[in-house]
Design a protein around this motif. Structure first.
Motif, short mmCIF file in Angstrom:
data_model
loop_
_atom_site.label_atom_id
_atom_site.label_comp_id
_atom_site.label_asym_id
_atom_site.label_seq_id
_atom_site.Cartn_x
_atom_site.Cartn_y
_atom_site.Cartn_z
N PHE A 1 2.16 -3.79 9.71
CA PHE A 1 1.75 -2.85 8.67
C PHE A 1 1.42 -1.50 9.30
O PHE A 1 1.61 -0.46 8.66
CB PHE A 1 0.56 -3.38 7.87
CG PHE A 1 0.93 -4.58 7.04
CD1 PHE A 1 1.94 -4.51 6.08
CD2 PHE A 1 0.30 -5.79 7.24
CE1 PHE A 1 2.29 -5.62 5.33
CE2 PHE A 1 0.65 -6.90 6.49
CZ PHE A 1 1.65 -6.81 5.53
N GLU A 2 0.93 -1.48 10.52
CA GLU A 2 0.64 -0.21 11.19
C GLU A 2 1.92 0.62 11.32
O GLU A 2 1.93 1.82 11.06
CB GLU A 2 0.02 -0.45 12.57
CG GLU A 2 -1.38 -1.04 12.51
CD GLU A 2 -1.41 -2.55 12.24
OE1 GLU A 2 -0.38 -3.24 12.40
OE2 GLU A 2 -2.49 -3.04 11.84
N GLU A 3 3.01 -0.05 11.73
CA GLU A 3 4.30 0.64 11.83
C GLU A 3 4.74 1.15 10.46
O GLU A 3 5.21 2.28 10.33
CB GLU A 3 5.35 -0.32 12.39
CG GLU A 3 6.74 0.28 12.44
CD GLU A 3 7.81 -0.71 12.84
OE1 GLU A 3 8.44 -0.46 13.88
OE2 GLU A 3 8.01 -1.72 12.13
N LEU A 4 4.57 0.33 9.46
CA LEU A 4 4.96 0.70 8.09
C LEU A 4 4.18 1.93 7.62
O LEU A 4 4.76 2.88 7.11
CB LEU A 4 4.74 -0.48 7.15
CG LEU A 4 5.03 -0.25 5.68
CD1 LEU A 4 6.50 0.14 5.46
CD2 LEU A 4 4.67 -1.50 4.88
N HIS A 5 2.85 1.91 7.81
CA HIS A 5 2.02 3.05 7.38
C HIS A 5 2.40 4.33 8.14
O HIS A 5 2.47 5.40 7.53
CB HIS A 5 0.54 2.74 7.59
CG HIS A 5 0.02 1.64 6.72
ND1 HIS A 5 0.21 1.58 5.36
CD2 HIS A 5 -0.70 0.53 7.05
CE1 HIS A 5 -0.37 0.49 4.87
NE2 HIS A 5 -0.93 -0.16 5.88
N ALA A 6 2.63 4.21 9.43
CA ALA A 6 2.99 5.38 10.23
C ALA A 6 4.33 5.97 9.78
O ALA A 6 4.46 7.20 9.64
CB ALA A 6 3.05 5.02 11.72
N PHE A 7 5.30 5.12 9.52
CA PHE A 7 6.61 5.60 9.07
C PHE A 7 6.49 6.25 7.69
O PHE A 7 7.04 7.33 7.47
CB PHE A 7 7.62 4.46 9.04
CG PHE A 7 9.02 4.91 8.72
CD1 PHE A 7 9.86 5.35 9.73
CD2 PHE A 7 9.48 4.90 7.42
CE1 PHE A 7 11.15 5.78 9.43
CE2 PHE A 7 10.76 5.32 7.11
CZ PHE A 7 11.61 5.77 8.12
N ALA A 8 5.80 5.59 6.79
CA ALA A 8 5.63 6.14 5.44
C ALA A 8 4.98 7.52 5.50
O ALA A 8 5.41 8.45 4.82
CB ALA A 8 4.83 5.19 4.57
N ALA A 9 3.95 7.65 6.33
CA ALA A 9 3.28 8.95 6.47
C ALA A 9 4.25 9.99 7.04
O ALA A 9 4.23 11.15 6.61
CB ALA A 9 2.05 8.82 7.35
#
Length: 92
Positions: free
Chosen positions: A26-34
């Motif tokens: 989820f950390e990767e997902l949040h960083a990409f989305a941002a």
């Protein structure tokens, strides 16, 4: 790092939407989305709802285009699937 996005084929609020997921964390997902400017409110437990006007930018930034079934398969195999009201696999 691999992020996956399905085609914008989900209607809602007068727009068409895609789903963006990670098969790592989820950390990767949040960083990409941002990084693509997706609002944090688009996070829906295990994926981001991405409006169609963000789709091309997500793909240009490295998200892999897959069908909805493949996206769900990747999310589930990674142990990151969180059906509404239930924790992800391995969580108490």
């Amino acid at each position: 790092m691999t992020l996956y996005i399905d085609p914008p084929s989900w209607p809602g609020h007068g727009r068409m939407w895609s789903h963006l997921v990670s098969d790592v964390s989820f950390e990767e997902l949040h960083a990409f989305a941002a990084s693509i400017g997706a609002p944090a409110r688009g996070f829906d437990g295990d994926h981001y709802d991405i409006p169609s006007d963000y789709y091309a930018g997500a793909v240009a930034a490295g998200a892999v285009e897959v069908g909805s079934k493949e996206l769900l398969h990747r999310l589930t195999d990674a142990g990151l699937r969180r059906p509404k009201g239930r924790p992800a696999q391995g969580e108490a």
